[in-house]
Design a protein around this motif. Structure first.
Motif, PDB file in Angstrom:
ATOM      1  N   SER A  94      10.671  43.895   5.180  1.00 51.43           N
ATOM      2  CA  SER A  94       9.988  42.800   5.864  1.00 51.43           C
ATOM      3  C   SER A  94       8.563  43.177   6.263  1.00 51.43           C
ATOM      4  O   SER A  94       7.763  42.299   6.608  1.00 51.43           O
ATOM      5  CB  SER A  94      10.777  42.358   7.089  1.00 51.43           C
ATOM      6  OG  SER A  94      10.951  43.420   8.001  1.00 51.43           O
ATOM      7  N   ARG A 148      12.677  33.832   5.657  1.00 53.80           N
ATOM      8  CA  ARG A 148      11.341  33.705   6.236  1.00 53.80           C
ATOM      9  C   ARG A 148      10.420  32.866   5.351  1.00 53.80           C
ATOM     10  O   ARG A 148       9.427  32.317   5.825  1.00 53.80           O
ATOM     11  CB  ARG A 148      10.719  35.084   6.446  1.00 53.80           C
ATOM     12  CG  ARG A 148      10.235  35.758   5.169  1.00 53.80           C
ATOM     13  CD  ARG A 148       9.636  37.122   5.398  1.00 53.80           C
ATOM     14  NE  ARG A 148       9.058  37.679   4.177  1.00 53.80           N
ATOM     15  CZ  ARG A 148       8.477  38.872   4.077  1.00 53.80           C
ATOM     16  NH1 ARG A 148       8.420  39.663   5.152  1.00 53.80           N
ATOM     17  NH2 ARG A 148       7.961  39.296   2.938  1.00 53.80           N
ATOM     18  N   GLY A 149      10.746  32.773   4.065  1.00 53.75           N
ATOM     19  CA  GLY A 149       9.806  32.174   3.120  1.00 53.75           C
ATOM     20  C   GLY A 149      10.050  30.724   2.774  1.00 53.75           C
ATOM     21  O   GLY A 149       9.132  30.015   2.346  1.00 53.75           O
ATOM     22  N   VAL A 198       8.707  41.426  -2.633  1.00 50.47           N
ATOM     23  CA  VAL A 198      10.119  41.652  -2.307  1.00 50.47           C
ATOM     24  C   VAL A 198      11.004  41.220  -3.467  1.00 50.47           C
ATOM     25  O   VAL A 198      11.997  41.885  -3.794  1.00 50.47           O
ATOM     26  CB  VAL A 198      10.497  40.901  -1.021  1.00 50.47           C
ATOM     27  CG1 VAL A 198      11.992  41.027  -0.730  1.00 50.47           C
ATOM     28  CG2 VAL A 198       9.692  41.426   0.166  1.00 50.47           C
ATOM     29  N   SER A 244       5.966  33.581  -6.394  1.00 55.75           N
ATOM     30  CA  SER A 244       6.935  33.820  -5.337  1.00 55.75           C
ATOM     31  C   SER A 244       8.231  33.051  -5.537  1.00 55.75           C
ATOM     32  O   SER A 244       9.235  33.367  -4.887  1.00 55.75           O
ATOM     33  CB  SER A 244       6.330  33.441  -3.972  1.00 55.75           C
ATOM     34  OG  SER A 244       5.843  32.110  -3.973  1.00 55.75           O
ATOM     35  N   ALA A 297      13.812  37.648   2.753  1.00 57.08           N
ATOM     36  CA  ALA A 297      12.614  36.953   2.296  1.00 57.08           C
ATOM     37  C   ALA A 297      12.849  35.455   2.142  1.00 57.08           C
ATOM     38  O   ALA A 297      11.951  34.648   2.412  1.00 57.08           O
ATOM     39  CB  ALA A 297      12.148  37.561   0.976  1.00 57.08           C
ATOM     40  N   ASN A 345      17.575  42.119   1.258  1.00 59.27           N
ATOM     41  CA  ASN A 345      16.155  41.764   1.262  1.00 59.27           C
ATOM     42  C   ASN A 345      15.883  40.425   0.588  1.00 59.27           C
ATOM     43  O   ASN A 345      14.915  39.744   0.946  1.00 59.27           O
ATOM     44  CB  ASN A 345      15.353  42.893   0.628  1.00 59.27           C
ATOM     45  CG  ASN A 345      15.264  44.094   1.552  1.00 59.27           C
ATOM     46  OD1 ASN A 345      14.535  44.075   2.531  1.00 59.27           O
ATOM     47  ND2 ASN A 345      16.030  45.136   1.255  1.00 59.27           N
ATOM     48  N   ASN A 401       6.057  37.724  -0.439  1.00 58.09           N
ATOM     49  CA  ASN A 401       7.443  37.495  -0.839  1.00 58.09           C
ATOM     50  C   ASN A 401       7.696  37.832  -2.305  1.00 58.09           C
ATOM     51  O   ASN A 401       8.809  38.225  -2.665  1.00 58.09           O
ATOM     52  CB  ASN A 401       7.846  36.050  -0.541  1.00 58.09           C
ATOM     53  CG  ASN A 401       8.074  35.826   0.941  1.00 58.09           C
ATOM     54  OD1 ASN A 401       8.676  36.645   1.619  1.00 58.09           O
ATOM     55  ND2 ASN A 401       7.564  34.709   1.462  1.00 58.09           N
TER      56      ASN A 401
END
Length: 508
Positions: free
Chosen positions: A118, A159-160, A126, A185, A156, A152, A123
């Motif tokens: 994080s 949050r994304g 990740v 992304s 992501a 992960n 993104n």
């Protein structure tokens, strides 16, 4: 766009639909060029693998360097991105040393970057680390890598993804809410999510991956001609149509098609392939101002997977081979690697970025793979029933036959061994098609078992004159047979080869 050594400002794409007449032509070319693929991989490792440095944690960490001259570790996402190229090379040549190399690089990656990523606001960074990890799990069986990918990916995604622009994943969390949601992304998250689903059957991740794809399809993919936009921004769709993103949507759409069987995904992948190949009818050349000196590997990997997994190898292989030959003929001969522009000779001296050279390794690997490599349903020529693992993950479960339905229980991953035999592994369970106890008895029903490399899990696969396949066990020498029965649930047995239709199989 990122600007790590200007590496996100280049790229390349593709092509020409040529047709071969015989399915056996491509394997012959593989035999001619396998040595070139090995030479490119070995040269890349020789040029860029660093094993003598010590990480900040005082732990020896093998890693891929920025360039031939700059021995610093390639940045987080670049490191992960290049590990996927090493994984491609392993899937072409299943040498033990390459498998160990993947483990070494992934272990070093975790040591260097910890287990929670994080800290990286990008993104797509990740996503690439997730792809490298979950592919590493499939290839090595190390569950640590799968756990890293799942943890992960969810981090992501959580949050994304939001409702801004109607959905989609932000490229950079430090630009929210005024930044963009782009192909970089979103498409890689679909690819990673599909790998994870195939590894652990997490339906939630598959559903989220489909939602990500649906957003991308409606916002940054032209469904009339197969072109892409870079991303979606406050002003709407924008950015150039570049080969990196074209390759990503091919990979994403094909991955979803192989899992779900939904025709739309197949059509999208084919549309994007044809767009690339009309844009680059001969050689995938630099696509400036796009993604610069890396990224062509996405196109080559995507077209190779699409062709191999959908029985279209003869259609697309000539274009892949044309690019493969151009990369080799314009290579730097001390390392047998090329920069990303295959229409021009690579300088024989001076520095060369590892990200730029990676594509020449990938194009060799995915072009020289046997077209059988990949995921297939296997149906009997006599009855049309598919080999089915019974939708179970139980070790030792008997393998049966069932009407073709497109489910993961009927999908089998073909990977080739160094002796040219094949492993046939269930997508549903991750276990190998197995002759129990290496039985040599006619009528023995096949089962599934954890992959162990035994000869009873190795199979010879030979195309017949009618295009069907004879599949017979290395340990027993007996052929797969439908037991002369046509009902769902019919046992899959082995029997002395007779050449009859009940022993002939179609790979779909």
């Amino acid at each position: 766009m990122k600007n790590f050594s200007t590496m996100r400002s280049w790229f390349v794409t593709t092509a020409l639909l040529l047709a071969l007449t015989g399915f056996l032509v491509a394997p012959a070319a593989k035999a001619q060029n396998a040595a070139n693929a090995d030479a490119a991989y070995n040269g890349f490792i020789s040029a860029y693998l660093q094993t003598s440095n010590v990480s900040p944690y005082n732990f020896p960490v093998p890693y891929i360097t920025q360039s031939i001259s700059n021995r610093d570790m390639a940045f987080f996402w670049q490191q992960a991105y290049m590990i996927t190229g090493v994984e491609d090379a392993y899937e072409r040549n299943y040498a033990t040393s390459r498998k160990q190399q993947i483990s070494n690089l992934l272990d070093g990656f975790i040591t260097q970057n910890l287990t929670n990523w994080s800290w990286d606001a990008w993104n797509d960074d990740v996503a690439w680390a997730c792809i490298a990890m979950v592919r590493g799990y499939v290839e090595t069986g190390n569950t640590t890598y799968l756990n890293e990918a799942v943890t992960n990916w969810n981090m992501a995604y959580n949050r994304g993804w939001d409702s801004t622009y109607g959905g989609g994943i932000w490229e950079r969390m430090d630009e929210v809410p005024n930044g963009g949601k782009c192909g970089l992304s979103n498409w890689p998250f679909v690819i990673a999510g599909c790998f994870i689903y195939q590894a652990n059957h997490d339906a939630t991740i598959l559903s989220k991956s489909q939602a990500i794809y649906a957003w991308g399809r409606s916002h940054i993919f032209n469904t009339s001609n197969g072109s892409v936009w870079e991303g979606w921004y406050p002003s709407g769709a924008g950015g150039d149509d570049n080969a990196y993103n074209d390759g990503l949507i091919i990979n994403a759409a094909n991955a979803l098609y192989k899992i779900t069987g939904t025709t739309q995904y197949f059509n999208d992948a084919q549309l994007a392939v044809n767009h690339i190949m009309s844009k680059y009818p001969s050689i995938l050349d630099t696509d400036k101002p796009a993604n610069g000196g890396f990224g062509g590997d996405q196109v080559y990997r995507g077209i190779s997977l699409f062709a191999r997994q959908n029985n279209l190898w003869n259609t697309y292989w000539p274009w892949l081979q044309n690019n493969c030959a151009a990369a080799w003929n314009n290579r730097r001969t001390d390392y047998n690697i090329s920069c990303d522009v295959y229409t021009d000779p690579t300088p024989q001296t001076g520095d060369l970025l590892s990200m730029s050279a990676l594509t020449s390794v990938v194009v060799q690997a995915v072009t020289q793979m046997n077209p059988l490599t990949g995921v297939h349903a296997i149906t009997n020529q006599s009855t049309g029933l598919a080999i089915d693992n019974g939708s179970t993950s139980t070790q030792g479960a008997k393998v049966v036959q069932w009407g073709l339905n497109g489910g993961n229980s009927q999908k089998w991953i073909f990977t080739q061994n160094s002796d040219n035999s094949w492993n046939i592994v269930s997508v549903y369970s991750g276990q190998a098609l197995d002759d129990p106890g290496a039985s040599k008895t006619n009528g023995t029903q096949m089962d599934q078992w954890g992959v162990n490399g035994g000869s009873n899990q190795k199979w010879w696969v030979d195309v017949q004159s009618d295009g069907s396949y004879k599949i017979w066990n290395v340990a027993s020498g007996l052929a797969l047979d439908n037991d002369n029965l046509s009902a769902n649930g019919t046992p899959l047995i082995q029997w002395t080869w007779t050449g009859s239709n009940n022993q002939r199989w179609i790979l779909r």
